[in-house]
Design a protein around this motif. Sequence first.
Motif, PDB file in Angstrom:
ATOM      1  N   TYR A   1      -6.232   0.000   8.719  1.00  0.00           N
ATOM      2  CA  TYR A   1      -5.127   0.881   9.045  1.00  0.00           C
ATOM      3  C   TYR A   1      -5.611   2.314   8.979  1.00  0.00           C
ATOM      4  O   TYR A   1      -6.765   2.587   8.603  1.00  0.00           O
ATOM      5  CB  TYR A   1      -3.947   0.648   8.103  1.00  0.00           C
ATOM      6  N   SER A   2      -4.742   3.273   9.338  1.00  0.00           N
ATOM      7  CA  SER A   2      -5.192   4.659   9.393  1.00  0.00           C
ATOM      8  C   SER A   2      -4.008   5.605   9.210  1.00  0.00           C
ATOM      9  O   SER A   2      -2.906   5.190   8.846  1.00  0.00           O
ATOM     10  CB  SER A   2      -5.902   4.928  10.724  1.00  0.00           C
ATOM     11  N   ASP A   3      -4.274   6.881   9.488  1.00  0.00           N
ATOM     12  CA  ASP A   3      -3.275   7.935   9.418  1.00  0.00           C
ATOM     13  C   ASP A   3      -3.497   8.846  10.622  1.00  0.00           C
ATOM     14  O   ASP A   3      -4.629   9.263  10.880  1.00  0.00           O
ATOM     15  CB  ASP A   3      -3.411   8.718   8.115  1.00  0.00           C
ATOM     16  N   SER A   4      -2.439   9.138  11.358  1.00  0.00           N
ATOM     17  CA  SER A   4      -2.610   9.899  12.591  1.00  0.00           C
ATOM     18  C   SER A   4      -2.989  11.353  12.333  1.00  0.00           C
ATOM     19  O   SER A   4      -3.492  12.027  13.236  1.00  0.00           O
ATOM     20  CB  SER A   4      -1.323   9.850  13.422  1.00  0.00           C
ATOM     21  N   CYS A   5      -2.746  11.849  11.128  1.00  0.00           N
ATOM     22  CA  CYS A   5      -3.062  13.245  10.831  1.00  0.00           C
ATOM     23  C   CYS A   5      -4.524  13.450  10.434  1.00  0.00           C
ATOM     24  O   CYS A   5      -5.077  14.523  10.660  1.00  0.00           O
ATOM     25  CB  CYS A   5      -2.155  13.764   9.714  1.00  0.00           C
ATOM     26  N   THR A   6      -5.137  12.435   9.856  1.00  0.00           N
ATOM     27  CA  THR A   6      -6.505  12.588   9.369  1.00  0.00           C
ATOM     28  C   THR A   6      -7.513  11.764  10.142  1.00  0.00           C
ATOM     29  O   THR A   6      -8.692  12.104  10.189  1.00  0.00           O
ATOM     30  CB  THR A   6      -6.602  12.189   7.888  1.00  0.00           C
ATOM     31  N   GLY A   7      -7.076  10.653  10.727  1.00  0.00           N
ATOM     32  CA  GLY A   7      -8.002   9.771  11.410  1.00  0.00           C
ATOM     33  C   GLY A   7      -8.862   8.946  10.481  1.00  0.00           C
ATOM     34  O   GLY A   7      -9.758   8.230  10.937  1.00  0.00           O
ATOM     35  N   THR A   8      -8.588   9.003   9.182  1.00  0.00           N
ATOM     36  CA  THR A   8      -9.355   8.200   8.233  1.00  0.00           C
ATOM     37  C   THR A   8      -9.085   6.718   8.469  1.00  0.00           C
ATOM     38  O   THR A   8      -7.932   6.303   8.585  1.00  0.00           O
ATOM     39  CB  THR A   8      -8.979   8.558   6.788  1.00  0.00           C
ATOM     40  N   LEU A   9     -10.133   5.921   8.538  1.00  0.00           N
ATOM     41  CA  LEU A   9      -9.984   4.488   8.738  1.00  0.00           C
ATOM     42  C   LEU A   9     -10.147   3.795   7.396  1.00  0.00           C
ATOM     43  O   LEU A   9     -11.236   3.779   6.817  1.00  0.00           O
ATOM     44  CB  LEU A   9     -11.018   3.972   9.742  1.00  0.00           C
ATOM     45  N   TRP A  10      -9.036   3.232   6.884  1.00  0.00           N
ATOM     46  CA  TRP A  10      -9.044   2.550   5.594  1.00  0.00           C
ATOM     47  C   TRP A  10      -9.067   1.041   5.794  1.00  0.00           C
ATOM     48  O   TRP A  10      -8.699   0.529   6.852  1.00  0.00           O
ATOM     49  CB  TRP A  10      -7.797   2.910   4.788  1.00  0.00           C
ATOM     50  N   TRP A  11      -9.472   0.336   4.719  1.00  0.00           N
ATOM     51  CA  TRP A  11      -9.392  -1.116   4.727  1.00  0.00           C
ATOM     52  C   TRP A  11      -8.782  -1.579   3.416  1.00  0.00           C
ATOM     53  O   TRP A  11      -8.794  -0.861   2.416  1.00  0.00           O
ATOM     54  CB  TRP A  11     -10.773  -1.760   4.918  1.00  0.00           C
ATOM     55  N   ALA A  12      -8.212  -2.785   3.427  1.00  0.00           N
ATOM     56  CA  ALA A  12      -7.607  -3.352   2.220  1.00  0.00           C
ATOM     57  C   ALA A  12      -7.830  -4.851   2.199  1.00  0.00           C
ATOM     58  O   ALA A  12      -7.796  -5.514   3.239  1.00  0.00           O
ATOM     59  CB  ALA A  12      -6.110  -3.043   2.176  1.00  0.00           C
TER      60      ALA A  12
ATOM     61  N   SER B   1      -4.448  -1.934  -5.247  1.00  0.00           N
ATOM     62  CA  SER B   1      -4.547  -1.928  -6.713  1.00  0.00           C
ATOM     63  C   SER B   1      -5.773  -1.167  -7.205  1.00  0.00           C
ATOM     64  O   SER B   1      -5.776  -0.624  -8.306  1.00  0.00           O
ATOM     65  CB  SER B   1      -4.580  -3.366  -7.243  1.00  0.00           C
ATOM     66  N   GLY B   2      -6.820  -1.111  -6.392  1.00  0.00           N
ATOM     67  CA  GLY B   2      -8.020  -0.355  -6.767  1.00  0.00           C
ATOM     68  C   GLY B   2      -8.112   0.988  -6.097  1.00  0.00           C
ATOM     69  O   GLY B   2      -9.174   1.625  -6.122  1.00  0.00           O
ATOM     70  N   GLY B   3      -7.020   1.437  -5.487  1.00  0.00           N
ATOM     71  CA  GLY B   3      -7.025   2.696  -4.755  1.00  0.00           C
ATOM     72  C   GLY B   3      -7.287   2.460  -3.278  1.00  0.00           C
ATOM     73  O   GLY B   3      -7.394   1.328  -2.807  1.00  0.00           O
ATOM     74  N   LEU B   4      -7.380   3.535  -2.533  1.00  0.00           N
ATOM     75  CA  LEU B   4      -7.636   3.441  -1.107  1.00  0.00           C
ATOM     76  C   LEU B   4      -9.114   3.192  -0.854  1.00  0.00           C
ATOM     77  O   LEU B   4      -9.974   3.776  -1.508  1.00  0.00           O
ATOM     78  CB  LEU B   4      -7.214   4.731  -0.400  1.00  0.00           C
ATOM     79  N   ASN B   5      -9.400   2.313   0.089  1.00  0.00           N
ATOM     80  CA  ASN B   5     -10.781   1.994   0.442  1.00  0.00           C
ATOM     81  C   ASN B   5     -11.113   2.595   1.793  1.00  0.00           C
ATOM     82  O   ASN B   5     -10.559   2.194   2.827  1.00  0.00           O
ATOM     83  CB  ASN B   5     -10.974   0.477   0.496  1.00  0.00           C
TER      84      ASN B   5
ATOM     85  N   ILE C   1       0.856  -1.185   0.000  1.00  0.00           N
ATOM     86  CA  ILE C   1       0.000   0.000   0.000  1.00  0.00           C
ATOM     87  C   ILE C   1       0.889   1.230   0.000  1.00  0.00           C
ATOM     88  O   ILE C   1       1.889   1.293   0.730  1.00  0.00           O
ATOM     89  CB  ILE C   1      -0.916   0.053   1.249  1.00  0.00           C
ATOM     90  N   GLU C   2       0.532   2.188  -0.832  1.00  0.00           N
ATOM     91  CA  GLU C   2       1.189   3.493  -0.835  1.00  0.00           C
ATOM     92  C   GLU C   2       0.123   4.564  -1.008  1.00  0.00           C
ATOM     93  O   GLU C   2      -0.832   4.374  -1.760  1.00  0.00           O
ATOM     94  CB  GLU C   2       2.199   3.584  -1.989  1.00  0.00           C
ATOM     95  N   TYR C   3       0.266   5.665  -0.283  1.00  0.00           N
ATOM     96  CA  TYR C   3      -0.619   6.809  -0.544  1.00  0.00           C
ATOM     97  C   TYR C   3       0.163   8.102  -0.355  1.00  0.00           C
ATOM     98  O   TYR C   3       1.134   8.164   0.392  1.00  0.00           O
ATOM     99  CB  TYR C   3      -1.876   6.772   0.329  1.00  0.00           C
TER     100      TYR C   3
END
Length: 439
Positions: free
Chosen positions: A371-382, A391-395, A342-344
Amino acid sequence: MRTHVLVAATLAALAFGASAAPPADLALVRIPDSTTTFSEPVAVRAPKDGSNRLFVVQKGGVIRVIKNNVLLATPFLTKSVTTTSESGLLGLAFHPNFGKAGLPHNNEFYIFYTRPSGDPRLGSQPDQVVARHTVSPSNPDVANPTGTIVLRIPDLAGNHNGGDIHFGADGYLYISSGDGGPQSNPHGFAECLWLKPADNNKNSCGTNPSGTQYYLLGKMLRIDVDNRGGAVTSDMCGSNGISPAEYSIPGANPHTGTSNTCDEIWSRGFRNPWRFSFDRADNRMIIGDVGQNTYEEVTVEPGNSTGGSDHGWSRCEGRHYDDASGTGTTCPATTSTVAPVIEYSHSFGCAVVGGFVYRGPLPSMRGTYFYSDSCTGTLWWADTTGATWDSGGLNNTGLGSGGVYGFGEDENGEIYVAEGGGEIHRLAPNTIFTDGFED
């Protein structure tokens, strides 16, 4: 009835290819209640002892216990630590035998923390250390306050400490360490396998004996904490000032048997592997490594890895060559380094927080990495079933949260989210099947 529901769910998942994904009605449920807050929680950990307890690690040096969904009044452990910048109490790992009567080491757990500023130090800043503590059989909810320092890492800044620790399925303790803090890894600590001064020269690994020698920075380490008490050898870099040794080097570590290497090193090339985890299904090591200018990344080491891999920093940031413009695209093709799954970019956040693969009771969600990001708090899944998880972008789960500092999982494989603002949440699927029964 519950058995029927689970069997039906499993068959349905198989029929549709068992694609790992969270349900549409996934929610965050605050624990232990809607009012309890913690002070800068960075991790949630649970021993596999059948107690169903949760231990909340607070950066300021206190570990709290949630038992039967109640926060116990007495802390599990209070430790004096340095809290400047990213320093503090950062990691907790229970011995695999913890709480299991009749087995060796069943009262032991390990912590990673920054020593107080007044304590002896090896570098210009307080040491990052791993220490062993124990609990009394008479009260396993309160730890003995006096511990034993197992491993010391000299440091030169208050940031990029890594600090996560976990036992692997092999019974060894794995430890993440950051690159020391200076931007762009000017001293080359993340690549060096031996002693290295802070001399602004990436090419002087093991060749410049002057000044304070830094080592074990920007690495993933693996040590055997059960076989201890032997002599400290020259390749045990983390035992500086500790004798007899409080750990040994696993014989299969990648640099064992070579001269002028710190043999605790399992893999290298990290900037700040702040949070990592093991997938309990196959022992994959999943590492969230915080980027610098442009990209954040998550990398994976397979469960059958023999170690020795290079994760790229500071030649690479994510899948990109870390040149002056930050726009190169030659990693890992020309660097033979580990490619992220994963890369963003920093248009989505600024500091990745590695999470866990869900292995809880809901079959359709198993294999999903959160997983997440401490600056945004967005909760992503993969979905972790492919070679590249983005491969399909961030979910996006769509679950907004405060700045996330860490994750955790309990004995049942349920996942928890620790927010810097003090709240702890459990990921709670609320799936209802056609027969009317809730999973």
